[in-house]
Design a protein around this motif. Structure first.
Motif, PDB file in Angstrom:
ATOM      1  N   PHE A 139       0.823  -1.217   0.000  1.00 30.97           N
ATOM      2  CA  PHE A 139       0.000   0.000   0.000  1.00 30.97           C
ATOM      3  C   PHE A 139       0.851   1.259   0.000  1.00 30.97           C
ATOM      4  O   PHE A 139       1.940   1.294   0.586  1.00 30.97           O
ATOM      5  CB  PHE A 139      -0.886   0.046   1.255  1.00 30.97           C
ATOM      6  CG  PHE A 139      -1.857  -1.085   1.343  1.00 30.97           C
ATOM      7  CD1 PHE A 139      -2.968  -1.141   0.514  1.00 30.97           C
ATOM      8  CD2 PHE A 139      -1.668  -2.113   2.257  1.00 30.97           C
ATOM      9  CE1 PHE A 139      -3.864  -2.191   0.595  1.00 30.97           C
ATOM     10  CE2 PHE A 139      -2.559  -3.163   2.350  1.00 30.97           C
ATOM     11  CZ  PHE A 139      -3.661  -3.204   1.514  1.00 30.97           C
ATOM     12  N   GLY A 167      10.269  -3.051  11.230  1.00 31.59           N
ATOM     13  CA  GLY A 167       8.833  -3.185  10.957  1.00 31.59           C
ATOM     14  C   GLY A 167       8.215  -1.960  10.310  1.00 31.59           C
ATOM     15  O   GLY A 167       7.028  -1.930   9.996  1.00 31.59           O
ATOM     16  N   GLY A 169       8.766  -0.860   7.370  1.00 34.97           N
ATOM     17  CA  GLY A 169       8.476  -1.096   5.948  1.00 34.97           C
ATOM     18  C   GLY A 169       9.640  -0.815   5.006  1.00 34.97           C
ATOM     19  O   GLY A 169       9.438  -0.615   3.809  1.00 34.97           O
ATOM     20  N   LYS A 170      10.860  -0.849   5.514  1.00 39.94           N
ATOM     21  CA  LYS A 170      12.031  -0.550   4.668  1.00 39.94           C
ATOM     22  C   LYS A 170      12.221  -1.627   3.599  1.00 39.94           C
ATOM     23  O   LYS A 170      12.397  -1.332   2.420  1.00 39.94           O
ATOM     24  CB  LYS A 170      13.319  -0.465   5.521  1.00 39.94           C
ATOM     25  CG  LYS A 170      13.250   0.551   6.643  1.00 39.94           C
ATOM     26  CD  LYS A 170      14.491   0.535   7.512  1.00 39.94           C
ATOM     27  CE  LYS A 170      14.731  -0.756   8.278  1.00 39.94           C
ATOM     28  NZ  LYS A 170      13.730  -1.035   9.318  1.00 39.94           N
ATOM     29  N   THR A 171      12.177  -2.880   4.040  1.00 33.57           N
ATOM     30  CA  THR A 171      12.398  -3.971   3.092  1.00 33.57           C
ATOM     31  C   THR A 171      11.304  -3.964   2.026  1.00 33.57           C
ATOM     32  O   THR A 171      11.589  -4.060   0.826  1.00 33.57           O
ATOM     33  CB  THR A 171      12.420  -5.329   3.840  1.00 33.57           C
ATOM     34  OG1 THR A 171      13.502  -5.295   4.770  1.00 33.57           O
ATOM     35  CG2 THR A 171      12.616  -6.484   2.891  1.00 33.57           C
ATOM     36  N   SER A 172      10.067  -3.800   2.473  1.00 33.33           N
ATOM     37  CA  SER A 172       8.948  -3.805   1.503  1.00 33.33           C
ATOM     38  C   SER A 172       9.089  -2.677   0.497  1.00 33.33           C
ATOM     39  O   SER A 172       8.864  -2.870  -0.706  1.00 33.33           O
ATOM     40  CB  SER A 172       7.614  -3.655   2.237  1.00 33.33           C
ATOM     41  OG  SER A 172       7.516  -4.618   3.241  1.00 33.33           O
TER      42      SER A 172
HETATM   43  N1  ADP Z   1       3.556  -0.482   2.105  1.00 33.85           N
HETATM   44  C1  ADP Z   1       3.171  -1.611   2.711  1.00 33.85           C
HETATM   45  N2  ADP Z   1       2.005  -2.195   2.396  1.00 33.85           N
HETATM   46  C2  ADP Z   1       1.628  -3.326   3.007  1.00 33.85           C
HETATM   47  N3  ADP Z   1       2.321  -3.978   3.957  1.00 33.85           N
HETATM   48  C3  ADP Z   1       3.498  -3.455   4.314  1.00 33.85           C
HETATM   49  C4  ADP Z   1       3.985  -2.244   3.720  1.00 33.85           C
HETATM   50  N4  ADP Z   1       5.187  -1.950   4.283  1.00 33.85           N
HETATM   51  C5  ADP Z   1       5.419  -2.932   5.171  1.00 33.85           C
HETATM   52  N5  ADP Z   1       4.425  -3.825   5.209  1.00 33.85           N
HETATM   53  C6  ADP Z   1       4.362  -5.019   6.051  1.00 33.85           C
HETATM   54  O1  ADP Z   1       4.862  -4.677   7.347  1.00 33.85           O
HETATM   55  C7  ADP Z   1       5.741  -5.686   7.827  1.00 33.85           C
HETATM   56  C8  ADP Z   1       7.113  -5.099   8.115  1.00 33.85           C
HETATM   57  O2  ADP Z   1       7.664  -4.590   6.922  1.00 33.85           O
HETATM   58  P1  ADP Z   1       9.194  -4.714   6.523  1.00 33.85           P
HETATM   59  O3  ADP Z   1       9.319  -4.182   5.148  1.00 33.85           O
HETATM   60  O4  ADP Z   1       9.689  -6.092   6.777  1.00 33.85           O
HETATM   61  O5  ADP Z   1       9.845  -3.716   7.576  1.00 33.85           O
HETATM   62  P2  ADP Z   1      11.385  -3.423   7.910  1.00 33.85           P
HETATM   63  O6  ADP Z   1      12.208  -3.905   6.746  1.00 33.85           O
HETATM   64  O7  ADP Z   1      11.453  -1.934   8.094  1.00 33.85           O
HETATM   65  O8  ADP Z   1      11.667  -4.143   9.181  1.00 33.85           O
HETATM   66  C9  ADP Z   1       5.764  -6.793   6.770  1.00 33.85           C
HETATM   67  O9  ADP Z   1       4.866  -7.794   7.127  1.00 33.85           O
HETATM   68  C10 ADP Z   1       5.300  -6.093   5.511  1.00 33.85           C
HETATM   69  O10 ADP Z   1       4.646  -6.986   4.645  1.00 33.85           O
END
Ligand code: ADP
Ligand code: MG
Length: 271
Positions: A139, A167, A169-172
């Protein structure tokens, strides 16, 4: 943030969005707004009509709204800046203005008009994205994706970090970005640093990928292996390193590498 930093920040954002710096009147409006002056006072000071100043102001707030990801206007500009100070996208590829926890790119260190390398077509691109996680529903993040795409494809930033608590959302965000822009690169690689590869292992993995594809592209055989940075200079590569914090000491000031990973610092500096 002081006024100078605010103007610099706004200028960076307007430049990223429009490709142009703030014009004189826009800057005067920003300065006046920061000092709590009304359009009338600003107009009087610069000897322009109030309508014209208001019109230019509205345009400016519109551009900033898109970059801030929230509605910005004359009334809430100060508070919007304060909220932005907690933003989590950091760009180390360029000069950095630091204020509190907020870092934003300044002018590129390298000339902005670097000739565009020809984007490779998919047949010549080499990708190792096997470590890239699958993305479920994704999203928003439109403005962050736009910012990163501009930094990478237009401004040719060489090194960008995404920072923030776990958590957030950096990786996403990075996965979505890679999906959108990977075909602009000759090489696209994703490494998750959760297995703590030594720099030697990391470099030889990458060099292996370059060497394999060079062979496939029927370059002369028995080619000598070059230092990694040479490959990076010669090819347009998108490399994502996830979980880079594993290279750093915890409980220390930011940027202290674990002794065995100290050499990553030099690689990042070279890049
Ligand atoms: N833009 C987004 N839309 C939907 N889900 C997201 C989004 N960003 C993060 N998430 C969800 O939130 C959780 C943590 O995201 P992640 O990218 O792993 O965070 P980080 O890398 O910062 O620790 C995951 O389950 C991911 O699927
Ligand atoms: Mg992550």
């Amino acid at each position: 943030m002081n006024l100078k930093e605010v103007v610099k920040l706004a200028d960076d954002l307007v430049l990223a969005k429009t490709g142009k710096h703030l014009n004189e009147l826009q800057e005067i409006i920003l300065r006046g707004t920061w000092e709590d002056e009304g359009y009338k006072e600003i107009a009087k000071a610069v000897n322009r009509s109030e309508d014209r100043v208001r019109e230019v102001g509205m345009e400016l707030w519109q551009i900033l709204s898109q970059e801030f990801g929230e509605k910005v206007n004359k009334k809430n500009f100060r508070s919007a800046i304060e909220r932005l100070q907690n933003a989590s996208v950091v760009n180390f590829g360029q000069d950095v203005v630091v204020s509190g926890t907020f870092n934003i790119c300044g002018e590129p260190r390298h000339p902005p008009n670097i000739p565009n390398l020809h984007p490779p077509n998919q047949e010549t691109s080499h990708q190792d994205l096997s470590e890239m996680p699958e993305l479920g529903t994704f999203f928003d993040r439109t403005s962050e994706l736009d910012t990163l795409t501009t930094w990478i494809l237009q401004q040719h930033s060489r090194l960008i970090t995404l920072t923030g608590i776990s958590g957030i959302g950096k990786t996403s965000l990075a996965v979505q970005l890679v999906k959108q822009i990977k075909d602009e690169f000759e090489y696209a690689v994703w490494y998750t640093l959760d297995e703590f590869p030594t720099i030697d292992k990391f470099q030889s993995n990458l060099i292996q990928l370059f060497s394999n594809s060079e062979k496939q592209d029927s370059s002369p055989t028995n080619q000598k292996r070059l230092p990694l940075i040479k490959y990076l200079q010669n090819h347009r590569c998108l490399i994502v390193l996830d979980d880079v914090h594993n290279l750093l000491c915890s409980g220390e000031l930011a940027g202290k590498y674990k002794p065995e990973y100290e050499e990553y610092r030099s690689l990042f500096k070279q890049i």
